[in-house]
Design an enzyme around this catalytic site. Structure first.
Site, PDB file in Angstrom:
ATOM      1  N   TRP A 116       0.828  -1.205   0.000  1.00  0.00           N
ATOM      2  CA  TRP A 116       0.000   0.000   0.000  1.00  0.00           C
ATOM      3  C   TRP A 116       0.864   1.258   0.000  1.00  0.00           C
ATOM      4  O   TRP A 116       1.782   1.398   0.803  1.00  0.00           O
ATOM      5  CB  TRP A 116      -0.896   0.042   1.215  1.00  0.00           C
ATOM      6  CG  TRP A 116      -1.946  -1.006   1.412  1.00  0.00           C
ATOM      7  CD1 TRP A 116      -2.622  -1.238   2.582  1.00  0.00           C
ATOM      8  CD2 TRP A 116      -2.513  -1.934   0.460  1.00  0.00           C
ATOM      9  NE1 TRP A 116      -3.547  -2.242   2.418  1.00  0.00           N
ATOM     10  CE2 TRP A 116      -3.500  -2.694   1.118  1.00  0.00           C
ATOM     11  CE3 TRP A 116      -2.266  -2.199  -0.892  1.00  0.00           C
ATOM     12  CZ2 TRP A 116      -4.236  -3.686   0.477  1.00  0.00           C
ATOM     13  CZ3 TRP A 116      -2.982  -3.200  -1.529  1.00  0.00           C
ATOM     14  CH2 TRP A 116      -3.960  -3.911  -0.858  1.00  0.00           C
ATOM     15  N   ASN A 232      -7.356  -0.775  -5.140  1.00  0.00           N
ATOM     16  CA  ASN A 232      -7.473  -2.177  -4.777  1.00  0.00           C
ATOM     17  C   ASN A 232      -8.928  -2.641  -4.850  1.00  0.00           C
ATOM     18  O   ASN A 232      -9.790  -2.129  -4.140  1.00  0.00           O
ATOM     19  CB  ASN A 232      -6.932  -2.394  -3.354  1.00  0.00           C
ATOM     20  CG  ASN A 232      -7.129  -3.820  -2.876  1.00  0.00           C
ATOM     21  OD1 ASN A 232      -6.763  -4.766  -3.562  1.00  0.00           O
ATOM     22  ND2 ASN A 232      -7.741  -3.971  -1.702  1.00  0.00           N
ATOM     23  N   GLU A 233      -9.188  -3.601  -5.736  1.00  0.00           N
ATOM     24  CA  GLU A 233     -10.492  -4.267  -5.880  1.00  0.00           C
ATOM     25  C   GLU A 233     -11.662  -3.302  -6.054  1.00  0.00           C
ATOM     26  O   GLU A 233     -12.623  -3.313  -5.268  1.00  0.00           O
ATOM     27  CB  GLU A 233     -10.733  -5.202  -4.689  1.00  0.00           C
ATOM     28  CG  GLU A 233      -9.696  -6.312  -4.592  1.00  0.00           C
ATOM     29  CD  GLU A 233     -10.033  -7.364  -3.542  1.00  0.00           C
ATOM     30  OE1 GLU A 233     -10.858  -7.079  -2.651  1.00  0.00           O
ATOM     31  OE2 GLU A 233      -9.472  -8.482  -3.627  1.00  0.00           O
ATOM     32  N   TYR A 313      -9.526 -16.034  -5.390  1.00  0.00           N
ATOM     33  CA  TYR A 313     -10.013 -16.439  -4.071  1.00  0.00           C
ATOM     34  C   TYR A 313     -11.220 -17.369  -4.222  1.00  0.00           C
ATOM     35  O   TYR A 313     -12.328 -17.046  -3.769  1.00  0.00           O
ATOM     36  CB  TYR A 313     -10.380 -15.219  -3.219  1.00  0.00           C
ATOM     37  CG  TYR A 313      -9.199 -14.395  -2.808  1.00  0.00           C
ATOM     38  CD1 TYR A 313      -8.259 -14.897  -1.903  1.00  0.00           C
ATOM     39  CD2 TYR A 313      -8.996 -13.126  -3.335  1.00  0.00           C
ATOM     40  CE1 TYR A 313      -7.152 -14.141  -1.534  1.00  0.00           C
ATOM     41  CE2 TYR A 313      -7.894 -12.361  -2.964  1.00  0.00           C
ATOM     42  CZ  TYR A 313      -6.982 -12.876  -2.065  1.00  0.00           C
ATOM     43  OH  TYR A 313      -5.886 -12.128  -1.697  1.00  0.00           O
ATOM     44  N   GLU A 353      -3.171 -11.030  -6.606  1.00  0.00           N
ATOM     45  CA  GLU A 353      -3.433 -11.642  -5.306  1.00  0.00           C
ATOM     46  C   GLU A 353      -3.932 -13.056  -5.535  1.00  0.00           C
ATOM     47  O   GLU A 353      -4.828 -13.271  -6.357  1.00  0.00           O
ATOM     48  CB  GLU A 353      -4.516 -10.891  -4.506  1.00  0.00           C
ATOM     49  CG  GLU A 353      -4.115  -9.542  -3.951  1.00  0.00           C
ATOM     50  CD  GLU A 353      -5.199  -8.962  -3.036  1.00  0.00           C
ATOM     51  OE1 GLU A 353      -5.986  -9.758  -2.459  1.00  0.00           O
ATOM     52  OE2 GLU A 353      -5.264  -7.734  -2.905  1.00  0.00           O
TER      53      GLU A 353
END
Length: 451
Positions: A116, A232-233, A313, A353
């Protein structure tokens, strides 16, 4: 411990000066005087170390079609996530953990760490309020970049969070609301409120033009940074058509490129296909994934986006499948995105990720090794074919004594022998494809026993 650069070069110049005087007397009085002046200035002056990258011979990572290139050679990435690097660099007593993590990554042959470059509001915030920054925390980010450079690690720096941890878009919306200028209290107003867009642009400009207090290099000119990640996402669930997010991505990616033409740029997507995609049913985990306001193909096709990003995921997306079914799905998920980038997007794709929770009901430690091997094998096969599968970054690595910062995906790699072995093996086989082993002493020693 990091070296003091001014001290290092001061000593070097003084040595040169002494040699000139002792060996040649007054034969070179002008050069001798110039060296002495330089010595004094570098010791005590505010010197701009603009030649630092050239001195170290560090090049920017580039993109040509579906591949990354470094110094004219294809680059394939084996890397990891350690989101916590900046936060642990604020205080002197926790900085050694940052250096230890970067050193450990290098010893495993890893080349890129995603972390980050944001902390908005709250404890040890980088951005305290819109346009107001804590210099202590900025110096912590300086340290992360300088340490990464020291250990030969490049950084994928994310600029804001879609989620609430570390502020994220929620904090930006709250700031605008508190100042009485926000259009809505909805978190998604981050994407369409003009005032909040200005907040974020100011943040981006400040970060990209930041001059590192350790190296003297502006971030936008530092090859240590592998790439920037916009968010992020990202999700914008109030507009499932995807138009709102698409407009924001187009504007912000163009803005970043107007400031920094050196670095690559990615979005930070999870990789879900949008409502108009033919893959929304055949590849997305379930129907919900197509109405989040993001669209892998549409978003990734933006001109200023250099490479696509995807997360993995399966255990979080499916709760009714067994482990083996999830592993088979992961293979399908990855191959689909690599195919998209090979054939349509014509860009590299990074799986930025991937992980497996140790809190799953049927979890066994061996499952991580099996799943991660599946993921890394697919990257390796794509690399061998010079395909777009450009790399993968595991979520996430820590060092000892950081349990409170971990989650159910985190691990200390050397405490998981099978994962450590797999990680090193993958680093070595990618290095062989790239012809790097003979050029790098660490890789030569690391990979000599793994032929």
């Amino acid at each position: 411990m990091k070296k003091d650069l001014r001290s290092h070069w001061s000593i070097r110049l003084l040595t040169i000066y002494r040699k000139m005087v002792s060996g040649n007397g007054m034969l070179y009085p002008i050069l001798g005087f110039a060296s002495c002046v330089a010595f004094i200035y570098m010791s005590f002056g505010d010197l701009k170390l603009s030649s630092f990258p050239k001195e170290r011979g560090l090049s920017f990572v580039e993109r040509n079609g579906t591949q990354f290139f470094l110094d004219g050679k294809p680059l394939y990435v084996n890397g990891w996530n350690s989101y916590w690097l900046m936060g642990h660099s604020v205080e002197e007593n926790t900085r050694p953990k940052v250096s230890a993590m970067l050193q450990a990554g290098a010893k495993m042959g890893l080349t890129v760490c995603r972390t980050w470059a944001f902390n908005d509001g709250g404890y040890n915030a980088l951005q305290i309020s819109p346009g107001q920054f804590d210099e202590r925390v900025f110096k912590a980010l300086d340290y992360v970049i300088a340490e990464a450079r020291k250990h030969g690690i490049r950084l994928l720096l994310s600029l804001v969070n879609n989620l609430q941890p570390y502020g994220g878009k929620t904090q930006y919306v709250n700031w605008a609301w508190q100042e009485g200028i926000g259009l809505s209290s909805s978190n998604d107003s981050f994407f369409y409120d003009p005032s909040i867009r200005k907040y974020f642009k100011n943040y981006v400009l400040t970060v990209l033009t930041r001059k590192n207090t350790i190296t003297g290099i502006e971030y936008r000119n530092d090859p240590t940074i592998f790439a920037w990640e916009l968010i992020n996402e990202p999700r914008c669930m109030t507009d499932p058509s995807g138009d709102t997010l698409q407009d924001w991505l187009e504007e912000m990616s163009a803005f970043i490129k107007s400031i920094d033409k050196n670095h690559l740029l990615t979005i930070g997507l999870e990789g879900f296909y949008g409502p108009k995609s033919p893959k929304k049913r055949s590849v997305n985990p379930e129907e919900w994934a197509s109405v989040l306001g993001s669209d892998f193909m549409r978003n990734s096709n933006i001109t200023h986006v250099d490479f696509a990003s995807v997360h993995i995921y399966a255990d979080q997306w499916f709760h009714h499948l067994g482990f083996e079914e999830k592993r088979v799905y992961v293979s399908k998920w990855m191959r689909s995105h690599i195919e998209d980038c090979d054939q349509e997007l014509k860009k590299p794709v990074m799986f930025t990720e991937y992980g497996l929770s140790d809190q799953n009901k049927d979890y066994k430690p061996s499952q991580r090794e099996q799943l991660y091997r599946t993921i890394l094998d697919i990257i390796y096969k794509s690399a061998k074919k010079k395909g777009s599968g450009a790399g993968a970054l595991v979520w996430q690595f820590f060092v000892k004594g950081m349990a409170e910062y971990s989650d159910d995906f985190g691990m200390v790699p050397w405490e998981s022998p099978q994962i450590y072995k797999l990680t090193v093996e993958h680093s070595c086989r990618l290095a062989r494809i790239q012809g790097l082993i003979q050029e790098n002493e660490n890789l030569k020693q690391l990979c000599s026993k793994r032929k």
